[in-house]
Design a protein around this motif. Structure first.
Motif, PDB file in Angstrom:
ATOM      1  N   GLY A  44       0.772  -1.178  -0.034  1.00 35.44           N
ATOM      2  CA  GLY A  44       0.030   0.009   0.168  1.00 35.44           C
ATOM      3  C   GLY A  44       0.875   1.263  -0.119  1.00 35.44           C
ATOM      4  N   GLU A  45       0.516   2.103   0.685  1.00 35.24           N
ATOM      5  CA  GLU A  45       1.312   3.346   0.844  1.00 35.24           C
ATOM      6  C   GLU A  45       1.364   3.989   2.279  1.00 35.24           C
ATOM      7  OE1 GLU A  45      -0.425   5.940  -2.238  1.00 35.24           O
ATOM      8  OE2 GLU A  45      -1.913   6.601  -0.836  1.00 35.24           O
ATOM      9  N   ALA A  46       2.416   4.934   2.688  1.00 36.05           N
ATOM     10  CA  ALA A  46       2.453   5.653   3.735  1.00 36.05           C
ATOM     11  C   ALA A  46       2.370   7.027   3.399  1.00 36.05           C
ATOM     12  CB  ALA A  46       3.528   5.149   4.738  1.00 36.05           C
ATOM     13  N   ARG A  47       1.568   7.850   4.423  1.00 39.82           N
ATOM     14  CA  ARG A  47       1.661   9.326   4.146  1.00 39.82           C
ATOM     15  C   ARG A  47       2.221   9.919   5.399  1.00 39.82           C
ATOM     16  NH1 ARG A  47      -1.317  14.151   4.849  1.00 39.82           N
ATOM     17  NH2 ARG A  47      -1.229  15.400   2.960  1.00 39.82           N
ATOM     18  N   LEU A  48       3.223  10.805   5.434  1.00 36.28           N
ATOM     19  CA  LEU A  48       3.827  11.544   6.694  1.00 36.28           C
ATOM     20  C   LEU A  48       3.468  12.828   6.434  1.00 36.28           C
ATOM     21  CD1 LEU A  48       7.267   9.895   6.577  1.00 36.28           C
ATOM     22  CD2 LEU A  48       5.415   9.083   7.965  1.00 36.28           C
ATOM     23  N   ALA A  49       3.186  13.511   7.478  1.00 39.34           N
ATOM     24  CA  ALA A  49       2.817  15.221   7.558  1.00 39.34           C
ATOM     25  C   ALA A  49       3.089  15.687   9.061  1.00 39.34           C
ATOM     26  CB  ALA A  49       1.469  15.367   6.887  1.00 39.34           C
ATOM     27  N   LYS A  50       3.611  16.690   8.760  1.00 39.06           N
ATOM     28  CA  LYS A  50       3.662  17.811   9.898  1.00 39.06           C
ATOM     29  C   LYS A  50       2.340  18.498  10.287  1.00 39.06           C
ATOM     30  CE  LYS A  50       8.581  18.557   8.929  1.00 39.06           C
ATOM     31  NZ  LYS A  50       9.568  19.567   8.493  1.00 39.06           N
ATOM     32  N   LEU A  51       2.296  18.473  11.537  1.00 36.68           N
ATOM     33  CA  LEU A  51       0.769  19.160  12.015  1.00 36.68           C
ATOM     34  C   LEU A  51       1.277  20.297  13.000  1.00 36.68           C
ATOM     35  CD1 LEU A  51      -1.090  15.800  13.183  1.00 36.68           C
ATOM     36  CD2 LEU A  51      -1.089  16.981  10.988  1.00 36.68           C
ATOM     37  N   SER A  52       0.054  21.099  13.052  1.00 36.41           N
ATOM     38  CA  SER A  52       0.216  22.155  14.110  1.00 36.41           C
ATOM     39  C   SER A  52      -1.256  22.595  14.394  1.00 36.41           C
ATOM     40  CB  SER A  52       1.057  23.459  13.311  1.00 36.41           C
ATOM     41  OG  SER A  52       0.795  24.443  14.256  1.00 36.41           O
ATOM     42  N   ASP A  53      -1.289  22.929  15.759  1.00 37.94           N
ATOM     43  CA  ASP A  53      -2.838  23.233  15.866  1.00 37.94           C
ATOM     44  C   ASP A  53      -2.722  24.709  16.829  1.00 37.94           C
ATOM     45  OD1 ASP A  53      -2.030  22.806  18.803  1.00 37.94           O
ATOM     46  OD2 ASP A  53      -3.583  20.926  19.127  1.00 37.94           O
ATOM     47  N   GLY A  54      -1.472  25.283  16.760  1.00 34.05           N
ATOM     48  CA  GLY A  54      -1.458  26.640  17.486  1.00 34.05           C
ATOM     49  C   GLY A  54      -0.643  26.645  18.712  1.00 34.05           C
ATOM     50  N   THR A  55      -0.640  25.461  19.684  1.00 35.46           N
ATOM     51  CA  THR A  55      -0.227  25.286  20.988  1.00 35.46           C
ATOM     52  C   THR A  55       0.761  24.165  20.675  1.00 35.46           C
ATOM     53  OG1 THR A  55      -1.927  24.053  21.779  1.00 35.46           O
ATOM     54  CG2 THR A  55      -1.849  26.290  22.079  1.00 35.46           C
ATOM     55  N   ARG A  56       0.507  23.407  19.861  1.00 35.87           N
ATOM     56  CA  ARG A  56       1.304  22.051  19.521  1.00 35.87           C
ATOM     57  C   ARG A  56       1.916  21.840  18.229  1.00 35.87           C
ATOM     58  NH1 ARG A  56      -2.543  17.593  21.249  1.00 35.87           N
ATOM     59  NH2 ARG A  56      -3.751  18.304  19.827  1.00 35.87           N
ATOM     60  N   ARG A  57       2.972  21.037  18.171  1.00 33.26           N
ATOM     61  CA  ARG A  57       3.400  20.579  16.743  1.00 33.26           C
ATOM     62  C   ARG A  57       3.312  19.007  16.926  1.00 33.26           C
ATOM     63  NH1 ARG A  57       8.760  23.963  16.929  1.00 33.26           N
ATOM     64  NH2 ARG A  57       8.982  22.552  18.351  1.00 33.26           N
ATOM     65  N   GLY A  58       2.897  18.419  15.522  1.00 36.98           N
ATOM     66  CA  GLY A  58       3.096  17.050  15.597  1.00 36.98           C
ATOM     67  C   GLY A  58       3.461  16.402  14.347  1.00 36.98           C
ATOM     68  N   VAL A  59       3.543  14.963  14.313  1.00 39.83           N
ATOM     69  CA  VAL A  59       3.623  14.186  13.307  1.00 39.83           C
ATOM     70  C   VAL A  59       2.628  13.195  12.963  1.00 39.83           C
ATOM     71  CG1 VAL A  59       5.379  12.664  11.970  1.00 39.83           C
ATOM     72  CG2 VAL A  59       6.164  14.649  13.242  1.00 39.83           C
ATOM     73  N   SER A  60       1.981  13.116  11.852  1.00 41.12           N
ATOM     74  CA  SER A  60       1.128  12.217  11.521  1.00 41.12           C
ATOM     75  C   SER A  60       1.524  11.228  10.590  1.00 41.12           C
ATOM     76  CB  SER A  60      -0.392  12.844  10.842  1.00 41.12           C
ATOM     77  OG  SER A  60      -1.149  12.086  10.272  1.00 41.12           O
ATOM     78  N   MET A  61       1.191  10.055  10.621  1.00 35.19           N
ATOM     79  CA  MET A  61       1.650   9.127   9.806  1.00 35.19           C
ATOM     80  C   MET A  61       0.296   7.924   9.586  1.00 35.19           C
ATOM     81  SD  MET A  61       5.142   7.746  11.483  1.00 35.19           S
ATOM     82  CE  MET A  61       6.381   8.833  12.383  1.00 35.19           C
ATOM     83  N   SER A  62       0.176   7.752   8.352  1.00 37.87           N
ATOM     84  CA  SER A  62      -0.983   7.038   7.879  1.00 37.87           C
ATOM     85  C   SER A  62      -0.418   5.900   6.902  1.00 37.87           C
ATOM     86  CB  SER A  62      -2.058   7.968   7.119  1.00 37.87           C
ATOM     87  OG  SER A  62      -2.448   9.168   7.829  1.00 37.87           O
ATOM     88  N   PHE A  63      -1.097   4.851   7.207  1.00 39.86           N
ATOM     89  CA  PHE A  63      -0.972   3.523   6.416  1.00 39.86           C
ATOM     90  C   PHE A  63      -2.222   3.008   5.807  1.00 39.86           C
ATOM     91  CE2 PHE A  63       2.085   4.502   9.670  1.00 39.86           C
ATOM     92  CZ  PHE A  63       3.209   4.285   9.151  1.00 39.86           C
ATOM     93  N   GLN A  64      -2.126   2.996   4.620  1.00 37.09           N
ATOM     94  CA  GLN A  64      -3.264   2.590   3.801  1.00 37.09           C
ATOM     95  C   GLN A  64      -2.833   1.343   2.837  1.00 37.09           C
ATOM     96  OE1 GLN A  64      -6.393   4.265   3.464  1.00 37.09           O
ATOM     97  NE2 GLN A  64      -7.123   2.193   2.346  1.00 37.09           N
ATOM     98  N   ASP A  65      -3.866   0.198   2.826  1.00 35.45           N
ATOM     99  CA  ASP A  65      -3.727  -0.738   1.858  1.00 35.45           C
ATOM    100  C   ASP A  65      -5.252  -1.183   1.306  1.00 35.45           C
ATOM    101  OD1 ASP A  65      -5.287  -3.023   3.224  1.00 35.45           O
ATOM    102  OD2 ASP A  65      -3.575  -2.835   4.686  1.00 35.45           O
TER     103      ASP A  65
END
Length: 147
Positions: free
Chosen positions: A70-91
């Motif tokens: 399948g595939e993976a998607r990596l993204a940086k996140l922000s909600d104003g007070t925090r930063r984050g990393v999202s990792m999605s895995f799809q098949d």
């Protein structure tokens, strides 16, 4: 990849998200390096890097082993007070017939230790799983860090 479901809390995603194929063991190695790069760039320490790289590796291997790739998607996140990393895995594999059972520590259909899904859930701050028999599986994990 499917969009995030309506019940998942939306966050601002940076434009530098990347989608990577998961077809071979070498793709898993590339994913691990990319995940580390995202986590380092977002300011995570070694412990959080290790947790998320471990979770990403488990989910990527599940994508290969049970979903046929399948595939993976990596993204940086922000909600104003925090930063984050999202990792999605799809098949587009057979899906998971019994999600509750699949999230039980020690449950495995492949002879492993049975800690892939449940372990990834424990290692991340957010965990989301969408699946249906014959429809494939999407797993998304997120790790947050306060500014």
């Amino acid at each position: 990849m499917r969009p995030a479901p309506a019940h998942f809390t939306p966050h601002h995603t940076d434009n530098d998200a990347v989608t990577m194929p998961l077809r071979t063991d070498e793709d898993v190695v590339r994913l691990r390096k990319a995940a580390r790069d995202y986590l380092v760039a977002t300011g995570f320490g070694v412990l959080d890097q290790t947790k998320m790289i471990t979770a990403a590796s488990e989910l990527a291997r599940n994508t290969l082993r049970y979903g046929g790739g399948g595939e993976a998607r990596l993204a940086k996140l922000s909600d104003g007070t925090r930063r984050g990393v999202s990792m999605s895995f799809q098949d587009e594999g057979p899906g998971i017939a019994d999600v509750r059972l699949a999230l039980t520590d020690g449950y495995t259909t492949g002879g492993g230790m049975g800690l892939g899904l449940s372990g990834a859930k424990r290692l991340a701050d957010e965990f989301e799983l969408e699946t249906a028999p014959g429809k494939g599986t999407m797993v998304r994990i997120v790790k947050w860090k306060a500014f």
